[in-house]
Enzyme design. Structure first.
Site, PDB file in Angstrom:
ATOM      1  NE  ARG A 193      26.336  -6.465  51.809  1.00 44.45           N
ATOM      2  CZ  ARG A 193      27.290  -6.396  52.479  1.00 44.45           C
ATOM      3  NH1 ARG A 193      27.785  -5.298  53.505  1.00 44.45           N
ATOM      4  NH2 ARG A 193      28.281  -7.521  52.281  1.00 44.45           N
TER       5      ARG A 193
ATOM      6  CG  LEU B 116     -10.312 -29.755  66.457  1.00 45.50           C
ATOM      7  CD1 LEU B 116     -11.890 -30.621  66.737  1.00 45.50           C
ATOM      8  CD2 LEU B 116     -10.529 -29.312  65.213  1.00 45.50           C
TER       9      LEU B 116
ATOM     10  CD  GLU C 176      -8.930 -36.084  71.121  1.00 46.29           C
ATOM     11  OE1 GLU C 176      -8.660 -36.923  70.915  1.00 46.29           O
ATOM     12  OE2 GLU C 176      -9.810 -35.783  72.006  1.00 46.29           O
TER      13      GLU C 176
ATOM     14  CD  GLU D 193       0.419 -31.202  53.698  1.00 48.33           C
ATOM     15  OE1 GLU D 193       0.095 -30.678  54.646  1.00 48.33           O
ATOM     16  OE2 GLU D 193       1.373 -31.275  53.045  1.00 48.33           O
TER      17      GLU D 193
ATOM     18  CD  GLU E  19      -6.714 -21.206  63.306  1.00 52.85           C
ATOM     19  OE1 GLU E  19      -7.589 -20.851  62.725  1.00 52.85           O
ATOM     20  OE2 GLU E  19      -6.432 -20.555  64.421  1.00 52.85           O
TER      21      GLU E  19
ATOM     22  NE  ARG F 250      -9.086 -24.721  58.353  1.00 43.94           N
ATOM     23  CZ  ARG F 250      -9.699 -25.758  58.107  1.00 43.94           C
ATOM     24  NH1 ARG F 250     -10.744 -25.835  57.058  1.00 43.94           N
ATOM     25  NH2 ARG F 250      -9.566 -26.611  59.011  1.00 43.94           N
TER      26      ARG F 250
ATOM     27  CD  GLN G 170      20.721 -17.167  49.621  1.00 46.44           C
ATOM     28  OE1 GLN G 170      20.271 -17.711  50.514  1.00 46.44           O
ATOM     29  NE2 GLN G 170      21.439 -17.417  48.797  1.00 46.44           N
TER      30      GLN G 170
HETATM   31  N1  CAA Z   1     -19.095 -26.529  57.625  1.00 50.69           N
HETATM   32  C1  CAA Z   1     -20.110 -27.211  57.961  1.00 50.69           C
HETATM   33  N2  CAA Z   1     -20.010 -28.630  58.374  1.00 50.69           N
HETATM   34  C2  CAA Z   1     -18.983 -28.974  57.913  1.00 50.69           C
HETATM   35  C3  CAA Z   1     -17.866 -28.441  57.222  1.00 50.69           C
HETATM   36  C4  CAA Z   1     -18.040 -27.092  57.267  1.00 50.69           C
HETATM   37  N3  CAA Z   1     -16.878 -26.084  56.745  1.00 50.69           N
HETATM   38  N4  CAA Z   1     -16.842 -29.325  57.156  1.00 50.69           N
HETATM   39  C5  CAA Z   1     -17.514 -30.593  57.297  1.00 50.69           C
HETATM   40  N5  CAA Z   1     -18.687 -30.302  58.026  1.00 50.69           N
HETATM   41  C6  CAA Z   1     -19.468 -31.434  58.026  1.00 50.69           C
HETATM   42  C7  CAA Z   1     -19.877 -32.453  57.077  1.00 50.69           C
HETATM   43  O1  CAA Z   1     -20.794 -32.011  56.348  1.00 50.69           O
HETATM   44  C8  CAA Z   1     -20.273 -33.764  58.020  1.00 50.69           C
HETATM   45  O2  CAA Z   1     -21.605 -33.657  58.398  1.00 50.69           O
HETATM   46  P1  CAA Z   1     -22.445 -34.695  58.053  1.00 50.69           P
HETATM   47  O3  CAA Z   1     -22.054 -35.945  58.604  1.00 50.69           O
HETATM   48  O4  CAA Z   1     -23.766 -34.322  58.704  1.00 50.69           O
HETATM   49  O5  CAA Z   1     -22.744 -34.749  56.714  1.00 50.69           O
HETATM   50  C9  CAA Z   1     -19.194 -33.583  58.948  1.00 50.69           C
HETATM   51  O6  CAA Z   1     -18.878 -32.247  59.232  1.00 50.69           O
HETATM   52  C10 CAA Z   1     -18.190 -34.605  58.900  1.00 50.69           C
HETATM   53  O7  CAA Z   1     -17.482 -33.909  57.930  1.00 50.69           O
HETATM   54  P2  CAA Z   1     -16.261 -34.766  56.998  1.00 50.69           P
HETATM   55  O8  CAA Z   1     -16.921 -36.110  56.494  1.00 50.69           O
HETATM   56  O9  CAA Z   1     -15.692 -33.917  55.922  1.00 50.69           O
HETATM   57  O10 CAA Z   1     -15.192 -34.947  57.877  1.00 50.69           O
HETATM   58  P3  CAA Z   1     -13.794 -35.665  57.534  1.00 50.69           P
HETATM   59  O11 CAA Z   1     -13.528 -36.650  58.542  1.00 50.69           O
HETATM   60  O12 CAA Z   1     -13.504 -36.143  56.167  1.00 50.69           O
HETATM   61  O13 CAA Z   1     -12.420 -34.402  58.012  1.00 50.69           O
HETATM   62  C11 CAA Z   1     -11.367 -32.585  57.482  1.00 50.69           C
HETATM   63  C12 CAA Z   1     -12.622 -33.281  57.039  1.00 50.69           C
HETATM   64  C13 CAA Z   1     -11.709 -31.235  56.618  1.00 50.69           C
HETATM   65  C14 CAA Z   1     -10.087 -33.172  57.338  1.00 50.69           C
HETATM   66  C15 CAA Z   1     -11.562 -31.903  59.022  1.00 50.69           C
HETATM   67  O14 CAA Z   1     -11.076 -33.073  59.885  1.00 50.69           O
HETATM   68  C16 CAA Z   1     -10.412 -30.900  59.292  1.00 50.69           C
HETATM   69  O15 CAA Z   1     -10.795 -29.678  58.878  1.00 50.69           O
HETATM   70  N6  CAA Z   1      -9.150 -31.196  59.767  1.00 50.69           N
HETATM   71  C17 CAA Z   1      -8.294 -30.309  60.356  1.00 50.69           C
HETATM   72  C18 CAA Z   1      -8.460 -29.883  61.627  1.00 50.69           C
HETATM   73  C19 CAA Z   1      -7.698 -28.747  61.907  1.00 50.69           C
HETATM   74  O16 CAA Z   1      -7.905 -27.602  61.223  1.00 50.69           O
HETATM   75  N7  CAA Z   1      -7.279 -28.443  63.133  1.00 50.69           N
HETATM   76  C20 CAA Z   1      -6.798 -27.318  63.487  1.00 50.69           C
HETATM   77  C21 CAA Z   1      -6.831 -27.106  65.077  1.00 50.69           C
HETATM   78  S1  CAA Z   1      -7.190 -25.711  65.626  1.00 50.69           S
HETATM   79  C22 CAA Z   1      -5.812 -24.652  65.856  1.00 50.69           C
HETATM   80  O17 CAA Z   1      -4.845 -25.007  65.142  1.00 50.69           O
HETATM   81  C23 CAA Z   1      -6.050 -23.393  66.842  1.00 50.69           C
HETATM   82  C24 CAA Z   1      -4.620 -23.147  67.233  1.00 50.69           C
HETATM   83  O18 CAA Z   1      -4.571 -22.806  68.581  1.00 50.69           O
HETATM   84  C25 CAA Z   1      -3.646 -22.003  66.406  1.00 50.69           C
END
Ligand code: CAA
Length: 386
Positions: A268, A125, A127, A367, A363, A243, A336
């Site tokens: 200790r 996911l 980038e 924030e 993940e 998560r 510590q």
């Molecule tokens: N379930 C279903 N749909 C969801 C959802 C959920 N939990 N969360 C959001 N959506 C849907 C919304 O309903 C919306 O849909 P509609 O347009 O149909 O209404 C759409 O998704 C867009 O959602 P938002 O408007 O809420 O999107 P946003 O741009 O405000 O972003 C965010 C929300 C929560 C910040 C999201 O971008 C996010 O989770 N960011 C973090 C990404 C992340 O966790 N990355 C981790 C990478 S993976 C990784 O780390 C793996 C590894 O290798 C360890």
């Protein structure tokens, strides 16, 4: 309400603990120092059934619940978080995502290999310019009729050097924003998939984190997960469960650091008595134990909600937020309590402290968890299941 783990849960916990303490602990310091990928250990985790714990037996998985997976993650994370992140991504992002949203053909083709640990999967996911702001995907999947043409770059990819399939989020209809994103299953042997250098990281150093480049990769239409445009929702729903896995990892880091600090503090001696008899240290240990218990209840509850098919979006975000902060805070305290010994590799706590940091980042950063929680509570989602 019942706080008793079942016989099956206790058995999973015991097997994971024994494996972590006997088979992961020897060698973990060296693997971490040398950034050595844990090939043998991951193979063994496949044999023990840790790589596809929640996958249905129909596809060769363990058919277990989320709580079993959490208990195993917790024990393994007390020792080796490179192994536990590889396990977590394979179980809760790749296998769960595929089994829940994939077609029968996709499940039959990929799940048996992934659940046995023969193959690993990656979740692509992030980038370079789309981390927390995950809807801003630059990777494109252009619809060519019977296939997609995939172009773009993904980074911070766990198992990036070893996985055989990638679940890649890519934009097909930019005018639709997040509703135009698709998730495609990409076999890493496909022409046009290139793997960048392994990242040299603060923690989880022996896991293989890479940048991946896709250039004109042909992906058959049947490799799309869900309807056209379902990719972002797929990623969000899958990350909801992911998560819980990372929250369990954080809980394990905190618990591992606490167990080491408690053991050290009993043997200790300073000023004529064991250091756990000095209030300065005793109170640190009391705070650690209290917050770890609180984190445990949150992580287990999130897993329970998922297993009950109830909404766990807020619960998983809260569990990850709290457990990762506890892991960071108390792994620092464990160092510590060890004094100078805590600062050297031999005593294991400095590694746990370095590993803790990433649980506040991947993940979804702390924030991002607060964004998710604040949106859920402003929608008047119940604080506890009704
Ligand atoms: N379930 C279903 N749909 C969801 C959802 C959920 N939990 N969360 C959001 N959506 C849907 C919304 O309903 C919306 O849909 P509609 O347009 O149909 O209404 C759409 O998704 C867009 O959602 P938002 O408007 O809420 O999107 P946003 O741009 O405000 O972003 C965010 C929300 C929560 C910040 C999201 O971008 C996010 O989770 N960011 C973090 C990404 C992340 O966790 N990355 C981790 C990478 S993976 C990784 O780390 C793996 C590894 O290798 C360890």
């Amino acid at each position: 309400m019942n706080f008793q783990l079942s016989e099956e849960h206790l058995a999973v916990q015991a097997v994971a603990r024994e494996f972590a303490q006997k088979e992961l602990k020897p060698g973990v310091i060296e693997r971490d120092s040398k950034m050595e990928y844990p090939y043998e250990q991951i193979k063994r985790m496949g044999e023990l059934g840790f790589m596809g714990m929640m996958v249905s037996p129909e596809y060769g998985g363990g058919g277990m619940d989320t709580l079993s997976y959490v208990l195993a993650m917790e024990e393994i994370s007390k020792v080796d978080n490179s192994c536990s992140v590889i396990m977590s991504v394979n179980n809760s992002l790749v296998c769960w995502g595929l089994e829940t949203f994939g077609t029968a053909e996709q499940k039959n083709k990929y799940l048996p290999k992934l659940a046995s640990g023969e193959w690993l999967g990656s979740f692509c996911l992030s980038e370079p310019e789309a981390g927390s702001d995950a809807t801003s995907q630059s990777t494109t999947a252009v619809d060519m009729g019977d296939h997609y043409l995939l172009n773009g770059t993904k980074n911070w990819i766990t198992s990036g050097g070893t996985s055989k399939i990638h679940l890649v989020m890519a934009q097909t209809h930019p005018e639709l924003g997040s509703r135009g994103i698709n998730c495609l299953i990409v076999e890493t042997s496909s022409p046009g998939v290139a793997i960048g250098a392994k990242e040299d990281k603060l923690g989880i150093r022996s896991s293989d984190t890479h940048t991946i480049m896709y250039t004109d990769v042909v992906v058959p239409k049947e490799n799309r997960i869900g309807e056209d445009g379902f990719g972002f929702k797929f990623a969000m729903k899958t990350l909801g469960g992911g998560r819980i896995g990372i929250a369990a990892q954080a809980l394990g880091i905190a618990g591992g650091a606490y167990e080491l600090a408690l053991g050290y503090s009993k043997q200790r001696t300073t000023f004529g008595k064991p250091i756990n008899q000095h209030q300065a240290i005793a109170f640190k240990l009391a705070d650690m134990a209290t917050e770890i218990e609180a984190a445990k209840l949150m992580v287990y509850r999130a897993a329970w909600l998922k297993d009950q098919h109830q909404d766990y979006t807020a619960a998983s975000a809260m569990a990850k937020l709290f457990a990762s902060e506890v892991a960071m805070r108390h792994s620092v305290e464990a160092v510590q309590i060890h004094g100078g010994y805590g600062f050297v590799k031999e005593y294991h706590v400095e590694r746990l402290m370095r590993d803790a940091k990433i649980t506040q980042i991947y993940e979804g950063t702390s924030e991002v968890q607060r964004i998710v929680i604040s949106r859920e509570i402003s929608n008047d989602k119940p604080y506890l299941p009704a």
